[in-house]
Design an enzyme around this catalytic site. Structure first.
Site, mmCIF file in Angstrom:
data_model
loop_
_atom_site.group_PDB
_atom_site.id
_atom_site.type_symbol
_atom_site.label_atom_id
_atom_site.label_comp_id
_atom_site.label_asym_id
_atom_site.label_seq_id
_atom_site.Cartn_x
_atom_site.Cartn_y
_atom_site.Cartn_z
ATOM 1 C CE1 TYR A 151 -3.655 2.598 0.808
ATOM 2 C CE2 TYR A 151 -2.100 3.397 2.453
ATOM 3 C CZ TYR A 151 -3.247 3.574 1.699
ATOM 4 O OH TYR A 151 -3.995 4.726 1.852
ATOM 5 C CE LYS A 169 -2.957 5.412 -2.034
ATOM 6 N NZ LYS A 169 -4.060 6.195 -2.593
HETATM 7 N N1 LIG Z 1 -9.113 6.758 5.227
HETATM 8 C C1 LIG Z 1 -7.890 7.140 5.501
HETATM 9 O O1 LIG Z 1 -7.506 7.300 6.682
HETATM 10 C C2 LIG Z 1 -6.918 7.428 4.406
HETATM 11 C C3 LIG Z 1 -5.617 7.781 4.770
HETATM 12 C C4 LIG Z 1 -4.694 8.087 3.795
HETATM 13 C C5 LIG Z 1 -5.073 8.046 2.461
HETATM 14 N N2 LIG Z 1 -6.341 7.678 2.119
HETATM 15 C C6 LIG Z 1 -6.659 7.630 0.684
HETATM 16 O O2 LIG Z 1 -7.895 8.283 0.428
HETATM 17 C C7 LIG Z 1 -8.551 7.677 -0.685
HETATM 18 C C8 LIG Z 1 -9.984 7.368 -0.308
HETATM 19 O O3 LIG Z 1 -9.987 6.467 0.784
HETATM 20 P P1 LIG Z 1 -11.253 6.258 1.715
HETATM 21 O O4 LIG Z 1 -10.739 6.208 3.099
HETATM 22 O O5 LIG Z 1 -12.328 7.187 1.345
HETATM 23 O O6 LIG Z 1 -11.647 4.755 1.290
HETATM 24 P P2 LIG Z 1 -13.054 4.017 1.278
HETATM 25 O O7 LIG Z 1 -13.967 4.581 2.303
HETATM 26 O O8 LIG Z 1 -12.735 2.565 1.331
HETATM 27 O O9 LIG Z 1 -13.649 4.406 -0.146
HETATM 28 C C9 LIG Z 1 -12.993 3.991 -1.325
HETATM 29 C C10 LIG Z 1 -13.910 4.177 -2.496
HETATM 30 O O10 LIG Z 1 -13.252 3.622 -3.651
HETATM 31 C C11 LIG Z 1 -14.112 2.673 -4.265
HETATM 32 N N3 LIG Z 1 -13.345 1.588 -4.895
HETATM 33 C C12 LIG Z 1 -12.430 0.782 -4.314
HETATM 34 N N4 LIG Z 1 -11.953 -0.101 -5.207
HETATM 35 C C13 LIG Z 1 -12.575 0.174 -6.371
HETATM 36 C C14 LIG Z 1 -12.505 -0.390 -7.656
HETATM 37 N N5 LIG Z 1 -11.708 -1.425 -7.923
HETATM 38 N N6 LIG Z 1 -13.246 0.145 -8.650
HETATM 39 C C15 LIG Z 1 -14.081 1.186 -8.379
HETATM 40 N N7 LIG Z 1 -14.210 1.754 -7.184
HETATM 41 C C16 LIG Z 1 -13.469 1.244 -6.190
HETATM 42 C C17 LIG Z 1 -14.972 2.133 -3.147
HETATM 43 O O11 LIG Z 1 -16.115 1.538 -3.694
HETATM 44 P P3 LIG Z 1 -17.123 0.660 -2.777
HETATM 45 O O12 LIG Z 1 -17.753 1.637 -1.832
HETATM 46 O O13 LIG Z 1 -18.061 0.057 -3.762
HETATM 47 O O14 LIG Z 1 -16.251 -0.346 -2.082
HETATM 48 C C18 LIG Z 1 -15.221 3.408 -2.345
HETATM 49 O O15 LIG Z 1 -16.276 4.150 -2.908
HETATM 50 C C19 LIG Z 1 -7.711 6.444 -1.057
HETATM 51 O O16 LIG Z 1 -6.917 6.742 -2.173
HETATM 52 C C20 LIG Z 1 -6.853 6.212 0.175
HETATM 53 O O17 LIG Z 1 -5.625 5.584 -0.140
HETATM 54 C C21 LIG Z 1 -7.281 7.376 3.058
#
Ligand SMILES: NC(=O)c1ccc[n+]([C@@H]2O[C@H](COP(=O)([O-])OP(=O)(O)OC[C@H]3O[C@@H](n4cnc5c(N)ncnc54)[C@H](OP(=O)(O)O)[C@@H]3O)[C@@H](O)[C@H]2O)c1
Length: 196
Positions: A153, A157
């Site tokens: 992961y 990133k």
């Molecule tokens: N949350 C954190 O603390 C955090 C920290 C650092 C960076 N980030 C980054 O922020 C971004 C968003 O993360 P998040 O926390 O919002 O994650 P999340 O709540 O898991 O949401 C991810 C979204 O991406 C969609 N998705 C995942 N795989 C997919 C695929 N193969 N095709 C189409 N859609 C797909 C999911 O769809 P479904 O809903 O259908 O599963 C969901 O809508 C990511 O790039 C992550 O690396 C997050």
């Protein structure tokens, strides 16, 4: 008022960003992995224009997403938000023979950047974990190393940051940035995440 495409906007930060932008008067196109998730996304983000559909773990479907977006016309900004987290316990292989996390977090933003008509602004969701990424760029597909989900992961990133900066260098007329959102309580971040 701008027109913005947000990948992975059926849930989490993508959905939240989409809603905030709509509330500020912008025009937003969502993206979800399949038709059912697209309908759910459109129902839960009132005011969104439409949703592109495709599982970006697949190169073919990612290409199709790019075509759908291009059919919609031009965008002021694309937010490359779609991502999966660091808890994959084994090397999950996609139909293209790639690790799932690499296909979604690294390759999909790369392909969409290359294939979607160039917007004025590109934003890539990275993570503080990019600092632990392997800068050597060797064995991107995790075929020679024993699998480590957190390291895989972190690598992706880092790739998102490299992509943002490469685009900034090659396309000086496009604003291109990567960001760390903190550790936030989405599906990926988990309920105990401490940030807002
Ligand atoms: N949350 C954190 O603390 C955090 C920290 C650092 C960076 N980030 C980054 O922020 C971004 C968003 O993360 P998040 O926390 O919002 O994650 P999340 O709540 O898991 O949401 C991810 C979204 O991406 C969609 N998705 C995942 N795989 C997919 C695929 N193969 N095709 C189409 N859609 C797909 C999911 O769809 P479904 O809903 O259908 O599963 C969901 O809508 C990511 O790039 C992550 O690396 C997050």
């Amino acid at each position: 008022m701008s027109r913005i495409f947000v990948t992975g906007s059926a849930d989490g930060l993508g959905k939240m960003a989409a809603q905030l932008l709509i509330d500020q008067g912008h025009q937003v196109v969502l993206h979800a992995r399949n038709k059912m998730r697209a309908q759910e996304a459109l129902a839960s983000v009132p005011g969104a224009e439409t949703a592109a559909v495709g599982d970006v773990a697949s190169i073919a479907q990612t290409r199709d997403v790019a075509e759908q977006v291009n059919q919609l016309g031009s965008f002021d900004a694309v937010i490359h938000n779609v991502g999966v987290g660091y808890r994959e316990p084994r090397r999950i292989q996609t139909e293209d023979g790639l690790p799932h996390v690499f296909a979604i977090n690294t390759l999909a933003p790369y392909l969409l950047t290359a294939l979607v008509h160039r917007p004025k602004r590109l934003i890539y969701l990275s993570s503080g974990l990019h600092r632990s990424g392997d800068i050597s760029l060797e064995d991107l597909s995790w075929e020679r190393r024993p699998w480590q989900g957190a390291a895989a992961y972190s690598d992706t990133k880092l790739h998102d940051v490299l992509l943002a900066f490469a685009v900034a260098r090659r396309w000086p007329e496009v604003l291109s940035n990567a960001l760390e959102p903190g550790w936030v309580p989405t599906k990926m971040g988990g309920p105990g995440a401490p940030d807002d």
